[in-house]
Design a protein around this motif. Structure first.
Motif, PDB file in Angstrom:
ATOM      1  N   SER A 197     -15.459  33.815  44.706  1.00  0.00           N
ATOM      2  CA  SER A 197     -15.227  35.238  44.463  1.00  0.00           C
ATOM      3  C   SER A 197     -13.895  35.415  43.768  1.00  0.00           C
ATOM      4  N   PHE A 198     -13.834  36.369  42.855  1.00  0.00           N
ATOM      5  CA  PHE A 198     -12.622  36.604  42.073  1.00  0.00           C
ATOM      6  C   PHE A 198     -11.433  36.915  42.977  1.00  0.00           C
ATOM      7  N   VAL A 199     -11.680  37.636  44.076  1.00  0.00           N
ATOM      8  CA  VAL A 199     -10.592  38.047  44.958  1.00  0.00           C
ATOM      9  C   VAL A 199     -10.451  37.129  46.173  1.00  0.00           C
ATOM     10  N   SER A 228     -16.504  43.126  30.360  1.00  0.00           N
ATOM     11  CA  SER A 228     -16.579  42.044  31.340  1.00  0.00           C
ATOM     12  C   SER A 228     -16.579  42.660  32.731  1.00  0.00           C
ATOM     13  N   SER A 229     -16.820  41.831  33.725  1.00  0.00           N
ATOM     14  CA  SER A 229     -16.787  42.313  35.103  1.00  0.00           C
ATOM     15  C   SER A 229     -15.390  42.816  35.448  1.00  0.00           C
ATOM     16  N   GLU A 230     -14.369  42.066  35.027  1.00  0.00           N
ATOM     17  CA  GLU A 230     -12.996  42.483  35.293  1.00  0.00           C
ATOM     18  C   GLU A 230     -12.679  43.787  34.567  1.00  0.00           C
ATOM     19  N   ALA A 268     -21.333  37.456  46.570  1.00  0.00           N
ATOM     20  CA  ALA A 268     -20.220  36.625  47.022  1.00  0.00           C
ATOM     21  C   ALA A 268     -18.982  37.462  47.331  1.00  0.00           C
ATOM     22  N   SER A 269     -18.757  38.538  46.557  1.00  0.00           N
ATOM     23  CA  SER A 269     -17.589  39.388  46.801  1.00  0.00           C
ATOM     24  C   SER A 269     -17.701  40.116  48.138  1.00  0.00           C
ATOM     25  N   HIS A 270     -18.930  40.548  48.500  1.00  0.00           N
ATOM     26  CA  HIS A 270     -19.137  41.178  49.813  1.00  0.00           C
ATOM     27  C   HIS A 270     -18.868  40.168  50.928  1.00  0.00           C
ATOM     28  N   TYR A 271     -19.325  38.966  50.713  1.00  0.00           N
ATOM     29  CA  TYR A 271     -19.146  37.879  51.682  1.00  0.00           C
ATOM     30  C   TYR A 271     -17.664  37.588  51.884  1.00  0.00           C
ATOM     31  N   TYR A 289      -8.959  31.112  35.051  1.00  0.00           N
ATOM     32  CA  TYR A 289      -7.946  31.531  34.081  1.00  0.00           C
ATOM     33  C   TYR A 289      -8.518  32.578  33.118  1.00  0.00           C
ATOM     34  N   GLN A 290      -9.762  32.373  32.686  1.00  0.00           N
ATOM     35  CA  GLN A 290     -10.385  33.308  31.765  1.00  0.00           C
ATOM     36  C   GLN A 290     -10.542  34.693  32.406  1.00  0.00           C
ATOM     37  N   ARG A 291     -10.871  34.717  33.689  1.00  0.00           N
ATOM     38  CA  ARG A 291     -11.025  35.992  34.383  1.00  0.00           C
ATOM     39  C   ARG A 291      -9.675  36.694  34.514  1.00  0.00           C
TER      40      ARG A 291
END
Length: 482
Positions: free
Chosen positions: A277-279, A355-357, A226-229, A333-335
């Protein structure tokens, strides 16, 4: 041996181009091959061109190799290339070699995320970053470094005319219509009917491992993650902004083009938010800022005030647990909380969160440590990595290699350096997306390529006859007037 339907289609297109162009010269063939390569890079990163036993070659890798050898043919037979980009490329080769030699004789010791580190194992606490960084030969990275200046230098000359660039942009946007249509179908299938459309449709067509489609509940388009997308959609959004800007500064008022670009742009914003996606939210904000700056007549100072105001409001909202819960954004919010916690722990000399972050920002912090110790040449291309194109490049290439690479980008786009706002937007984007290997793909240089067309001196705007001529050109004739 195994090939897939998309592989056969790509091979068929290359053969058709060859049959049409063999009498017209290798430069014309390069123009079509490069267009196909860029299209695949911008709209997909899945698919194996061929599989032989345990060996597999992706579509992107195949087209990268193929384009490189066609570019070499242009370079040797037509002597057509940009000397400045080629000289910068030679400087990059030397810079990378110095980085390799320095690491060979003086290994780097510190907590770094090695290129071969298992990312998931680090994210979930399976490994620690406490080993010595030594030189490891990576053929794939070395090929990317070698082929990049060659292809850029040839492409600079092959697409030197404004009408060729404009046609290039127009065709890519038309292709994006079909990609976005698939994205809408995927959105409906996943969010409304919980149908894992990527594993049902894409694997038979493209061929990929099971890991490619692990997150089938997230929007991925024709991408592995999803981040690449989301990263690709940001570029699509910029292309639409560029087209709108161009249409506003030509003699012919292209209302229909602006409407279509506006529809695509809004759709991209919706898909970015839905991609989870996070970003994705950051990319949305950057696109909205770019649209306000380049597609409206709003005073630029007022835009800056609005950015600061909404930024402060956004920071207050995303750091307030009660507000985020009430909006149903508790997971986001958690991320964000884990990201802040990671920053605090890193600056206190501790390790980031598991974590991923935590992994992302720990890897960025490691690149800054490398840059502080080896600022000029880094530790060598492809030795280490970070989940950030900008910081991974600084750690691998150092300030010298990064500066040479940046020069090639700007030179390739023929972009004036007074577009400070665009450079800031791209720097922020590159800070939160990708990895070191992505810097040598062609999705990033194409931003500069079309930005150079968009923001060129408009005192002599495109004439109406020239603008209308795009419709009359066939794909075969459009790139072949050099």
């Amino acid at each position: 041996m195994r090939v897939y339907p998309v592989s056969i289609i790509i091979l068929g297109i290359l053969i058709i181009f060859l049959l049409c162009d063999w009498k017209k010269g290798v430069i014309r063939y390069f123009q079509h091959v490069f267009f196909l390569y860029v299209g695949v890079v911008l709209f997909s990163n899945i698919g194996n061109f061929i599989e032989i036993g345990s060996f597999s070659l992706t579509n992107r890798a195949f087209l990268s190799i193929y384009t490189f050898f066609v570019a070499l043919a242009v370079l040797f037979f037509d002597k057509l290339f940009d000397r400045r980009i080629m000289l910068a490329g030679i400087g990059l080769y030397v810079s990378v070699l110095i980085g390799y030699l320095s690491l060979t004789f003086m290994p780097y010791t510190g907590g770094v995320l090695h290129l071969l580190t298992n990312w998931d194992s680090y994210v979930y606490g399976g490994i620690q970053l406490d080993y010595e960084l030594e030189f490891v030969f990576d053929f794939e990275t070395l090929f990317k470094v070698i082929h990049f200046p060659v292809v850029l230098a040839v492409a600079f000359k092959a697409f030197s005319k404004s009408q060729e660039k404009q046609y290039f942009l127009t065709k890519l946007l038309k292709i994006s219509n079909y990609v976005l249509l698939y994205s809408v179908v995927e959105l409906i299938a996943i969010k409304l009917f919980s149908i894992p459309i990527s594993s049902i449709i894409l694997r038979p067509l493209f061929g990929e491992s099971e890991a490619t489609f692990v997150y089938t509940e997230r929007l991925q388009g024709l991408f592995k993650e999803a981040s690449h997308y989301a990263s690709a959609m940001f570029i699509w959004g910029l292309l639409n902004i560029f087209q709108i800007y161009i249409s506003q500064h030509t003699d012919v008022r292209k209302t229909r083009i602006r409407i279509w670009c506006g529809i695509r742009f809004i759709l991209i914003l919706i898909l970015l938010l839905a991609s989870t996606s996070f970003v994705g939210i950051l990319y949305c904000a950057l696109l909205v800022i770019a649209a306000l700056l380049y597609c409206t007549k709003i005073n630029k100072s007022m835009v800056a005030v609005c950015i600061v105001l909404f930024g402060l409001i956004a920071i207050f909202m995303i750091t307030n647990e009660g507000i985020m819960k009430s909006l149903g954004l508790e997971s986001l919010y958690q991320r964000i909380y884990r990201t802040i916690e990671t920053f605090v722990r890193l600056f206190n000399g501790e390790t980031g969160t598991t974590s991923s972050e935590g992994a992302r920002f720990t890897s960025i912090f490691s690149m800054l440590q490398i840059l502080a110790q080896r600022p000029l040449f880094g530790v060598g291309a492809g030795i280490t990595d970070a989940h950030s194109t900008l910081f991974a490049t600084l750690g691998n290439l150092g300030l010298v290699g990064t500066a040479l690479l940046a020069y090639m980008y700007v030179r390739f786009g023929n972009l004036k350096c007074n577009r400070i706002s665009l450079f800031i937007i791209i720097i922020i984007y590159l800070s939160f997306t990708g990895s070191f290997g992505g810097i040598f793909d062609f999705q990033y240089p194409m931003i500069f390529f079309f930005a150079g067309l968009t923001f060129k001196d408009r005192k002599r705007s495109l004439k109406g006859t020239e603008a209308n001529s795009f419709k009359k050109r066939t794909p075969i004739k459009s790139f072949c007037n050099n």
